[in-house]
Design a protein around this motif. Structure first.
Motif, PDB file in Angstrom:
ATOM      1  N   CYS A   9       0.906  -1.282   0.107  1.00 18.97           N
ATOM      2  CA  CYS A   9      -0.006   0.121   0.025  1.00 18.97           C
ATOM      3  C   CYS A   9       0.987   1.103   0.043  1.00 18.97           C
ATOM      4  O   CYS A   9       2.038   1.075   0.437  1.00 18.97           O
ATOM      5  CB  CYS A   9      -0.850  -0.067   1.164  1.00 18.97           C
ATOM      6  SG  CYS A   9      -2.225  -1.357   1.317  1.00 18.97           S
ATOM      7  N   SER A  11       0.522   3.859   1.948  1.00 23.03           N
ATOM      8  CA  SER A  11       0.903   4.215   3.427  1.00 23.03           C
ATOM      9  C   SER A  11      -0.370   3.126   4.099  1.00 23.03           C
ATOM     10  O   SER A  11      -1.039   2.329   3.449  1.00 23.03           O
ATOM     11  CB  SER A  11       0.518   5.669   3.639  1.00 23.03           C
ATOM     12  OG  SER A  11      -0.807   5.973   3.297  1.00 23.03           O
ATOM     13  N   LYS A  12      -0.242   2.949   5.474  1.00 23.76           N
ATOM     14  CA  LYS A  12      -1.247   2.137   6.194  1.00 23.76           C
ATOM     15  C   LYS A  12      -2.126   3.011   6.951  1.00 23.76           C
ATOM     16  O   LYS A  12      -2.310   3.874   7.557  1.00 23.76           O
ATOM     17  CB  LYS A  12      -0.117   1.722   7.241  1.00 23.76           C
ATOM     18  CG  LYS A  12      -0.926   0.348   7.796  1.00 23.76           C
ATOM     19  CD  LYS A  12      -0.743  -0.662   7.087  1.00 23.76           C
ATOM     20  CE  LYS A  12      -1.533  -1.963   7.651  1.00 23.76           C
ATOM     21  NZ  LYS A  12      -1.622  -3.094   6.470  1.00 23.76           N
ATOM     22  N   CYS A  13      -3.408   2.651   6.641  1.00 23.66           N
ATOM     23  CA  CYS A  13      -4.652   3.354   7.199  1.00 23.66           C
ATOM     24  C   CYS A  13      -4.800   2.819   8.586  1.00 23.66           C
ATOM     25  O   CYS A  13      -4.438   1.788   9.019  1.00 23.66           O
ATOM     26  CB  CYS A  13      -6.028   2.856   6.453  1.00 23.66           C
ATOM     27  SG  CYS A  13      -5.845   3.104   4.698  1.00 23.66           S
ATOM     28  N   TYR A  15      -6.853   1.851  10.600  1.00 23.60           N
ATOM     29  CA  TYR A  15      -7.626   0.571  11.303  1.00 23.60           C
ATOM     30  C   TYR A  15      -7.350  -0.572  10.723  1.00 23.60           C
ATOM     31  O   TYR A  15      -7.720  -1.677  11.059  1.00 23.60           O
ATOM     32  CB  TYR A  15      -9.375   0.711  10.766  1.00 23.60           C
ATOM     33  CG  TYR A  15      -9.508   1.078   9.280  1.00 23.60           C
ATOM     34  CD1 TYR A  15      -9.536  -0.110   8.553  1.00 23.60           C
ATOM     35  CD2 TYR A  15      -9.434   2.333   8.804  1.00 23.60           C
ATOM     36  CE1 TYR A  15      -9.473   0.241   7.242  1.00 23.60           C
ATOM     37  CE2 TYR A  15      -9.484   2.669   7.501  1.00 23.60           C
ATOM     38  CZ  TYR A  15      -9.752   1.598   6.649  1.00 23.60           C
ATOM     39  OH  TYR A  15      -9.733   1.765   5.416  1.00 23.60           O
ATOM     40  N   CYS A  16      -6.473  -0.748   9.729  1.00 22.70           N
ATOM     41  CA  CYS A  16      -6.072  -1.806   8.961  1.00 22.70           C
ATOM     42  C   CYS A  16      -5.310  -2.997   9.411  1.00 22.70           C
ATOM     43  O   CYS A  16      -4.245  -2.637   9.788  1.00 22.70           O
ATOM     44  CB  CYS A  16      -5.617  -1.396   7.413  1.00 22.70           C
ATOM     45  SG  CYS A  16      -5.277  -2.762   6.192  1.00 22.70           S
ATOM     46  N   PHE A  18      -4.865  -6.114   7.506  1.00 15.87           N
ATOM     47  CA  PHE A  18      -4.358  -6.699   6.805  1.00 15.87           C
ATOM     48  C   PHE A  18      -2.868  -6.709   6.362  1.00 15.87           C
ATOM     49  O   PHE A  18      -2.208  -5.562   6.707  1.00 15.87           O
ATOM     50  CB  PHE A  18      -5.105  -6.286   5.085  1.00 15.87           C
ATOM     51  CG  PHE A  18      -6.641  -6.421   5.227  1.00 15.87           C
ATOM     52  CD1 PHE A  18      -7.168  -7.581   5.792  1.00 15.87           C
ATOM     53  CD2 PHE A  18      -7.673  -5.632   4.890  1.00 15.87           C
ATOM     54  CE1 PHE A  18      -8.556  -7.974   5.591  1.00 15.87           C
ATOM     55  CE2 PHE A  18      -8.825  -5.807   4.739  1.00 15.87           C
ATOM     56  CZ  PHE A  18      -9.440  -6.864   5.119  1.00 15.87           C
ATOM     57  N   SER A  20      -0.022  -5.533   4.719  1.00 13.59           N
ATOM     58  CA  SER A  20       0.426  -4.848   3.554  1.00 13.59           C
ATOM     59  C   SER A  20       1.614  -4.008   4.111  1.00 13.59           C
ATOM     60  O   SER A  20       1.530  -3.560   5.306  1.00 13.59           O
ATOM     61  CB  SER A  20      -0.536  -4.086   3.100  1.00 13.59           C
ATOM     62  OG  SER A  20      -1.127  -2.846   3.893  1.00 13.59           O
ATOM     63  N   GLY A  58      -5.881  -7.019  -1.878  1.00 11.58           N
ATOM     64  CA  GLY A  58      -4.607  -6.585  -1.196  1.00 11.58           C
ATOM     65  C   GLY A  58      -4.935  -6.005   0.344  1.00 11.58           C
ATOM     66  O   GLY A  58      -6.081  -6.682   0.893  1.00 11.58           O
ATOM     67  N   GLY A  59      -4.086  -5.181   0.837  1.00  7.94           N
ATOM     68  CA  GLY A  59      -3.219  -4.258  -0.060  1.00  7.94           C
ATOM     69  C   GLY A  59      -3.683  -3.388  -1.110  1.00  7.94           C
ATOM     70  O   GLY A  59      -5.055  -3.381  -1.242  1.00  7.94           O
ATOM     71  N   THR A  60      -3.199  -2.850  -2.057  1.00 13.20           N
ATOM     72  CA  THR A  60      -3.700  -2.134  -3.084  1.00 13.20           C
ATOM     73  C   THR A  60      -3.056  -2.318  -4.526  1.00 13.20           C
ATOM     74  O   THR A  60      -1.978  -1.569  -4.785  1.00 13.20           O
ATOM     75  CB  THR A  60      -3.285  -0.508  -2.671  1.00 13.20           C
ATOM     76  OG1 THR A  60      -3.330  -0.371  -1.096  1.00 13.20           O
ATOM     77  CG2 THR A  60      -4.162   0.387  -3.587  1.00 13.20           C
ATOM     78  N   ASN A  89      -8.047   1.617  -5.067  1.00 13.37           N
ATOM     79  CA  ASN A  89      -8.212   2.877  -4.135  1.00 13.37           C
ATOM     80  C   ASN A  89      -8.719   3.988  -5.158  1.00 13.37           C
ATOM     81  O   ASN A  89      -7.976   4.065  -6.132  1.00 13.37           O
ATOM     82  CB  ASN A  89      -6.862   2.980  -3.407  1.00 13.37           C
ATOM     83  CG  ASN A  89      -6.970   2.268  -2.220  1.00 13.37           C
ATOM     84  OD1 ASN A  89      -7.792   1.368  -2.023  1.00 13.37           O
ATOM     85  ND2 ASN A  89      -6.055   2.863  -1.066  1.00 13.37           N
ATOM     86  N   ARG A 126      -6.962   7.763   5.515  1.00 16.35           N
ATOM     87  CA  ARG A 126      -6.957   7.470   4.284  1.00 16.35           C
ATOM     88  C   ARG A 126      -6.554   8.512   3.292  1.00 16.35           C
ATOM     89  O   ARG A 126      -6.592   9.578   3.803  1.00 16.35           O
ATOM     90  CB  ARG A 126      -8.632   7.269   3.796  1.00 16.35           C
ATOM     91  CG  ARG A 126      -9.330   6.254   4.575  1.00 16.35           C
ATOM     92  CD  ARG A 126      -9.190   4.886   3.910  1.00 16.35           C
ATOM     93  NE  ARG A 126      -9.469   4.553   2.601  1.00 16.35           N
ATOM     94  CZ  ARG A 126      -9.174   3.664   1.913  1.00 16.35           C
ATOM     95  NH1 ARG A 126      -8.389   2.364   2.548  1.00 16.35           N
ATOM     96  NH2 ARG A 126      -9.724   3.465   0.722  1.00 16.35           N
TER      97      ARG A 126
HETATM   98  S1  SF4 Z   1      -5.141  -2.621   2.581  1.00 14.73           S
HETATM   99 FE1  SF4 Z   1      -6.678  -0.944   2.069  1.00 14.73          FE
HETATM  100  S2  SF4 Z   1      -7.208  -0.432   4.134  1.00 14.73           S
HETATM  101 FE2  SF4 Z   1      -5.340  -1.625   4.515  1.00 14.73          FE
HETATM  102  S3  SF4 Z   1      -3.680  -0.120   4.476  1.00 14.73           S
HETATM  103 FE3  SF4 Z   1      -3.973  -0.581   2.442  1.00 14.73          FE
HETATM  104  S4  SF4 Z   1      -5.148   0.899   1.444  1.00 14.73           S
HETATM  105 FE4  SF4 Z   1      -5.580   1.077   3.536  1.00 14.73          FE
END
Ligand code: SF4
Length: 213
Positions: A9, A11-13, A15-16, A18, A20, A58-60, A89, A126
């Protein structure tokens, strides 16, 4: 379904949880490993998939350089696939990207919009604005692609009224599919630490239930 996870990604959101990393420079090496693994394991799916589909998540995935995305699609997509989905995204979607997608076998796009209120997007880190998301949505819904959009409810600072307005603006664009997820505070995320330090407060059950309704 064949699922490919793109673990990068920009950058890291907040709440995430996952897996990445903000290390897109590793993407080419990652594609090399996907190719090697596919050569090694492709026979495992023989005869198992009655309606083969491909999901690039993903990820993105949309943050990957176009040539690498193309490489993954060409490696894994087959003519008998009934659906090929890619997660995108909003900040990556412009008219050139949609034209490019149109020339690939991708049939469906899943886009994380999460909110159409800038202050709610900023609160969870975001990278896009509400306006970016609406422009991206307009481009995608005008294309041949099926569009799936995601929203989150229970965001910091969100109210049932602000969630309802995001929902109304989004559904007015008539995407083929909509998913709404209740925000969860996963251990190890920035959001979880912010709650522990008292910098954000979780939606009450009553607020969450009202948004769900
Ligand atoms: S996977 Fe989606 S929600 Fe998670 S950090 Fe990447 S863009 Fe943000």
């Amino acid at each position: 379904m064949i699922y490919v996870h793109v673990p990068f990604c920009r950058s890291k959101c907040a709440y995430c949880d996952f897996y990445s990393l903000p290390r897109i420079e590793l993407a080419e090496r990652y594609c090399d490993t996907i190719e090697a693994e596919w050569k090694w394991r492709r026979n495992e799916t023989d005869g198992l998939l009655s309606r083969p589909t491909l999901y690039i998540g993903g990820g993105t995935p949309s943050a990957l350089p176009r040539n690498l995305l193309q490489r993954i699609i060409e490696l894994l997509a087959t003519p008998d696939m009934t659906e090929i989905t890619i997660e995108v995204n909003p900040e990556d979607v412009d008219s050139e990207f949609v034209r490019w997608l149109d020339d690939t076998p991708v049939s469906r796009v899943s886009m994380g919009i999460q909110s159409l209120r800038d202050e709610e997007l900023t609160a969870v880190g975001r990278r896009h604005t509400a306006s970016d998301a609406l422009k991206a949505l307009d481009l995608l819904t005008a294309s041949r692609l099926d569009v799936s959009a995601d929203l989150i409810y229970g965001l910091p600072g969100q109210t049932p009224a602000s969630f309802a307005s995001s929902l109304a603006e989004l559904t007015a664009r008539r995407p083929e599919h909509l998913s709404c997820y209740l925000l969860s505070y996963e251990p190890g995320t920035r959001l979880h630490a912010m709650r522990t330090r008292g910098r954000v407060s979780e939606a009450t059950d009553t607020e969450a239930a009202e948004m769900f309704d």
